[in-house]
Design a protein around this motif. Structure first.
Motif, PDB file in Angstrom:
ATOM      1  N   MET A  55     -13.445  -0.964  -1.014  1.00 19.26           N
ATOM      2  CA  MET A  55     -12.549  -1.325   0.213  1.00 19.26           C
ATOM      3  C   MET A  55     -11.618  -0.068  -0.652  1.00 19.26           C
ATOM      4  O   MET A  55     -11.749   0.051  -2.003  1.00 19.26           O
ATOM      5  CB  MET A  55     -11.751  -2.310  -0.414  1.00 19.26           C
ATOM      6  CG  MET A  55     -10.171  -2.682  -0.087  1.00 19.26           C
ATOM      7  SD  MET A  55      -9.250  -4.146   0.257  1.00 19.26           S
ATOM      8  CE  MET A  55      -8.895  -4.742  -1.395  1.00 19.26           C
ATOM      9  N   THR A  56     -10.877   0.819  -0.181  1.00 18.79           N
ATOM     10  CA  THR A  56      -9.842   1.798  -0.908  1.00 18.79           C
ATOM     11  C   THR A  56      -8.799   1.026  -0.964  1.00 18.79           C
ATOM     12  O   THR A  56      -7.567   0.146  -1.060  1.00 18.79           O
ATOM     13  CB  THR A  56      -9.377   2.567   0.339  1.00 18.79           C
ATOM     14  OG1 THR A  56      -9.884   3.648   0.780  1.00 18.79           O
ATOM     15  CG2 THR A  56      -8.000   3.760  -0.259  1.00 18.79           C
ATOM     16  N   GLU A  57      -8.681   1.803  -2.856  1.00 23.18           N
ATOM     17  CA  GLU A  57      -7.237   1.228  -3.381  1.00 23.18           C
ATOM     18  C   GLU A  57      -5.927   1.767  -3.199  1.00 23.18           C
ATOM     19  O   GLU A  57      -6.289   2.616  -2.722  1.00 23.18           O
ATOM     20  CB  GLU A  57      -7.319   1.895  -4.746  1.00 23.18           C
ATOM     21  CG  GLU A  57      -6.446   1.571  -5.844  1.00 23.18           C
ATOM     22  CD  GLU A  57      -6.249   1.617  -7.076  1.00 23.18           C
ATOM     23  OE1 GLU A  57      -5.188   3.113  -7.556  1.00 23.18           O
ATOM     24  OE2 GLU A  57      -7.186   2.008  -7.598  1.00 23.18           O
ATOM     25  N   ARG A  58      -5.089   0.177  -3.208  1.00 15.59           N
ATOM     26  CA  ARG A  58      -4.060   0.699  -2.615  1.00 15.59           C
ATOM     27  C   ARG A  58      -2.911   1.613  -2.916  1.00 15.59           C
ATOM     28  O   ARG A  58      -3.043   1.377  -4.590  1.00 15.59           O
ATOM     29  CB  ARG A  58      -2.983  -0.401  -2.146  1.00 15.59           C
ATOM     30  CG  ARG A  58      -3.799  -1.075  -0.731  1.00 15.59           C
ATOM     31  CD  ARG A  58      -2.983  -2.236  -0.023  1.00 15.59           C
ATOM     32  NE  ARG A  58      -1.374  -2.458  -0.071  1.00 15.59           N
ATOM     33  CZ  ARG A  58      -0.596  -2.625   0.915  1.00 15.59           C
ATOM     34  NH1 ARG A  58      -1.126  -2.071   1.644  1.00 15.59           N
ATOM     35  NH2 ARG A  58       0.296  -2.654   0.684  1.00 15.59           N
ATOM     36  N   ARG A  59      -2.032   3.173  -3.046  1.00 15.23           N
ATOM     37  CA  ARG A  59      -1.550   3.776  -4.002  1.00 15.23           C
ATOM     38  C   ARG A  59       0.566   3.395  -4.070  1.00 15.23           C
ATOM     39  O   ARG A  59       0.885   3.215  -2.601  1.00 15.23           O
ATOM     40  CB  ARG A  59      -1.904   5.118  -4.277  1.00 15.23           C
ATOM     41  CG  ARG A  59      -3.035   4.937  -4.526  1.00 15.23           C
ATOM     42  CD  ARG A  59      -3.151   6.776  -4.039  1.00 15.23           C
ATOM     43  NE  ARG A  59      -3.414   7.734  -5.029  1.00 15.23           N
ATOM     44  CZ  ARG A  59      -3.151   9.117  -4.456  1.00 15.23           C
ATOM     45  NH1 ARG A  59      -4.322   8.908  -3.567  1.00 15.23           N
ATOM     46  NH2 ARG A  59      -2.592  10.140  -5.564  1.00 15.23           N
ATOM     47  N   VAL A  60       0.956   3.334  -4.607  1.00 10.95           N
ATOM     48  CA  VAL A  60       2.386   2.754  -4.497  1.00 10.95           C
ATOM     49  C   VAL A  60       3.325   3.953  -4.963  1.00 10.95           C
ATOM     50  O   VAL A  60       3.011   4.629  -5.611  1.00 10.95           O
ATOM     51  CB  VAL A  60       3.106   1.802  -5.240  1.00 10.95           C
ATOM     52  CG1 VAL A  60       4.358   2.015  -5.313  1.00 10.95           C
ATOM     53  CG2 VAL A  60       1.770   0.659  -5.657  1.00 10.95           C
TER      54      VAL A  60
ATOM     55  N   LEU B  88       9.888   0.867  -2.375  1.00  7.15           N
ATOM     56  CA  LEU B  88       8.165   1.123  -2.879  1.00  7.15           C
ATOM     57  C   LEU B  88       7.523   0.736  -1.743  1.00  7.15           C
ATOM     58  O   LEU B  88       7.517  -0.298  -1.116  1.00  7.15           O
ATOM     59  CB  LEU B  88       7.423   0.393  -4.061  1.00  7.15           C
ATOM     60  CG  LEU B  88       8.872   0.280  -5.553  1.00  7.15           C
ATOM     61  CD1 LEU B  88       8.237  -0.488  -6.223  1.00  7.15           C
ATOM     62  CD2 LEU B  88       8.919   2.046  -6.152  1.00  7.15           C
ATOM     63  N   GLU B  89       6.941   1.431  -1.715  1.00  7.39           N
ATOM     64  CA  GLU B  89       5.763   1.237  -0.421  1.00  7.39           C
ATOM     65  C   GLU B  89       3.959   1.947  -0.760  1.00  7.39           C
ATOM     66  O   GLU B  89       4.149   2.805  -1.363  1.00  7.39           O
ATOM     67  CB  GLU B  89       6.492   1.789   0.915  1.00  7.39           C
ATOM     68  CG  GLU B  89       6.572   3.205   1.158  1.00  7.39           C
ATOM     69  CD  GLU B  89       7.358   3.588   2.240  1.00  7.39           C
ATOM     70  OE1 GLU B  89       6.922   3.550   3.809  1.00  7.39           O
ATOM     71  OE2 GLU B  89       7.893   4.673   2.198  1.00  7.39           O
ATOM     72  N   GLU B  90       3.406   1.173   0.365  1.00  4.25           N
ATOM     73  CA  GLU B  90       1.824   1.818   0.558  1.00  4.25           C
ATOM     74  C   GLU B  90       1.571   3.147   0.495  1.00  4.25           C
ATOM     75  O   GLU B  90       3.053   3.512   1.478  1.00  4.25           O
ATOM     76  CB  GLU B  90       0.959   1.131   0.896  1.00  4.25           C
ATOM     77  CG  GLU B  90      -0.634   1.583   0.557  1.00  4.25           C
ATOM     78  CD  GLU B  90      -1.165   2.157   1.674  1.00  4.25           C
ATOM     79  OE1 GLU B  90      -1.998   2.675   0.469  1.00  4.25           O
ATOM     80  OE2 GLU B  90      -0.588   2.550   2.585  1.00  4.25           O
ATOM     81  N   LEU B  91       0.916   4.177   0.039  1.00  9.93           N
ATOM     82  CA  LEU B  91       1.649   5.678  -0.163  1.00  9.93           C
ATOM     83  C   LEU B  91       0.706   5.965   1.330  1.00  9.93           C
ATOM     84  O   LEU B  91       1.569   6.799   2.057  1.00  9.93           O
ATOM     85  CB  LEU B  91       0.979   6.178  -1.655  1.00  9.93           C
ATOM     86  CG  LEU B  91       0.347   7.997  -0.955  1.00  9.93           C
ATOM     87  CD1 LEU B  91       2.063   9.128  -1.166  1.00  9.93           C
ATOM     88  CD2 LEU B  91      -0.224   7.804  -2.435  1.00  9.93           C
ATOM     89  N   GLU B  92       0.149   5.797   1.964  1.00 13.55           N
ATOM     90  CA  GLU B  92      -0.346   6.509   2.529  1.00 13.55           C
ATOM     91  C   GLU B  92       0.572   5.767   3.891  1.00 13.55           C
ATOM     92  O   GLU B  92       0.528   6.385   5.045  1.00 13.55           O
ATOM     93  CB  GLU B  92      -2.225   5.518   3.455  1.00 13.55           C
ATOM     94  CG  GLU B  92      -3.035   6.472   2.894  1.00 13.55           C
ATOM     95  CD  GLU B  92      -3.483   7.273   2.413  1.00 13.55           C
ATOM     96  OE1 GLU B  92      -2.732   8.793   3.651  1.00 13.55           O
ATOM     97  OE2 GLU B  92      -3.220   8.084   1.807  1.00 13.55           O
ATOM     98  N   SER B  93       1.057   4.898   3.892  1.00  6.44           N
ATOM     99  CA  SER B  93       1.754   4.256   5.201  1.00  6.44           C
ATOM    100  C   SER B  93       3.501   5.208   5.095  1.00  6.44           C
ATOM    101  O   SER B  93       3.544   5.306   5.980  1.00  6.44           O
ATOM    102  CB  SER B  93       2.719   2.892   4.441  1.00  6.44           C
ATOM    103  OG  SER B  93       3.610   2.139   5.457  1.00  6.44           O
TER     104      SER B  93
END
Length: 423
Positions: free
Chosen positions: A1-6, A247-252
């Motif tokens: 699973m890809t790690e969620r970045r902030v 703060l939100e998920e980087l890809e989003s």
């Protein structure tokens, strides 16, 4: 699973001498100070009579008279800063399921000013041993419980997810943002509105710090009273204010083409389990927090371009931090610029950790290291590069920011450029 970045995509700062992130950055990058003689009340009876006051009025920022009456000054800071941070982020929180939007507020001393004012009223200026509750405002309970801060911010931004207050003394701000980042990283929320606020400039706070001689008695030149890492320092200058972030998920964030100030790449906190106000000279617990934060960020000490220090201006803290940087960063500590913005905006207790995160993100934004003001006489025991007096232009792609608090709390956060690759 890809790690969620902030990703940190929205920001607002309400600080002494710099209401709004642009004015705040202008103040600290120019090395100007916002410390002055206390004007909120007569400070004559106290040992320390200087502070960094913010020229803030909630009514001027859109709060209604009823809201301003209901909320303590710190809560007003929080609500205004949080709303402006959301606006800055460009995020459409109305388009996100409300239970996926959370709030976390850091505060060390809660509604100090409201409680102080109300006690003077119900005790008739301290004359009555048995206070008369009939003179208290009906919303006094909101002053008593710091959780009201999270409730106010959640109502203001429409967040129905986790709503929490973090109160870990002077690390409250960095710990609140660290907690918010972890909720985003683990997928518990899509967006966190995270930050901290404190408004502690009141007689009771001044008396408490006077008793332990933690604040400076230097009153002849208030603008030069806060002197982190200087050999003539003799205590910190009390401040106030707030800083909030989205703060939100980087890809989003990338999908909606948001401006990303920084990635919250690593965070850790430790306790020294040693003394309520004392620090061990070797800085071991702060060094451990730094080591773990760097490991979470998958970075080496050599990757750190700038250290935003706690730098309170007390003898023991500045030496403790210096030792911690040497222990955690090794020889790289001597090549890394370190500075304290408390020299310019004072120490706003629980809020300062969040304000320092903002300073760190803006240092990355502009590739400028803010200076340590009033550093004229270096302490031989503080022998790192503390960027005295004048800001420094340099590439800043990774920042370590730290906090140290009464009770033994030691926290560290790593901010990184969002374009870095993680192997």
């Amino acid at each position: 699973m890809t790690e969620r970045r902030v990703a940190l995509t929205g920001m607002e700062v309400l600080a002494p001498g710099g209401l709004g992130r642009a004015e705040f950055w202008r103040l600290i990058s120019e090395g100007r100070t916002a410390t002055r003689g206390i004007t909120f009340f007569d400070p004559a009876p106290f040992r320390s009579r200087v502070a960094a006051e913010a020229d803030f009025c909630g009514l001027e920022y859109g709060l209604s008279p009823q809201e301003a009456r209901r909320m303590d000054r710190a809560a007003q800071f929080a609500v205004v800063a949080a709303g402006n941070a959301v606006d800055d982020s460009g995020a459409d929180l109305g388009g996100i399921a409300p239970h996926r939007v959370g709030v976390v507020v850091g505060s060390a001393v809660g509604a100090t000013m409201g409680l102080d004012e109300e006690y003077r009223v119900v005790s008739d200026g301290g004359r009555l041993d048995l206070v008369d509750h009939r003179y208290a405002v009906p919303h006094l309970y909101n002053f008593l419980v710091p959780s009201s801060f999270a409730a106010e911010v959640a109502w203001a931004v429409g967040g129905e997810g986790p709503a929490t207050v973090v109160s870990t003394g002077c690390t409250s701000g960095i710990d609140a943002v660290g907690y918010g980042a972890e909720l985003v990283r683990e997928g518990s929320v899509d967006v966190m509105v995270a930050g901290a606020a404190d408004a502690p400039i009141s007689p009771i706070t001044l008396a408490c710090f006077d008793a332990i001689k933690a604040t400076t008695p230097r009153t002849d030149a208030p603008e030069r009273a806060s002197r982190p890492f200087d050999g003539t320092r003799n205590g910190f200058v009390l401040g106030e204010g707030a800083a909030f972030f989205v703060l939100e998920e980087l890809e989003s964030a990338r999908r909606r083409d948001a401006h990303v100030y920084a990635e919250i790449a690593g965070y850790a906190t430790r306790s020294n389990a040693y003394h309520m106000t004392g620090l061990r000279r070797d800085g071991a617990e702060m060094a451990e927090a730094i080591r773990v934060a760097l490991a979470e960020a998958r970075m080496n000490p050599e990757d750190v371009d700038y250290v935003n220090a706690h730098g309170s201006g007390t003898k023991q803290n500045d030496r403790h931090e210096t030792a911690a940087f040497k222990k955690s960063l090794g020889e790289h500590a001597f090549r890394t610029p370190v500075s304290s913005i408390k020299s310019m905006v004072g120490h706003s207790l629980g809020a300062i950790g969040a304000i320092e995160i903002a300073a760190s993100a803006l240092a990355m934004e502009y590739d400028v290291v803010p200076p340590t003001a009033n550093l004229h006489t270096p302490d031989p025991e503080c022998d790192l590069d503390y960027v005295p007096l004048t800001a420094r232009d340099q590439l800043v792609d990774a920042v370590l920011t730290v906090g140290s608090g009464f009770g033994g709390f030691q926290s560290a956060m790593v901010l990184a450029g969002p374009e870095r690759s993680i192997v």
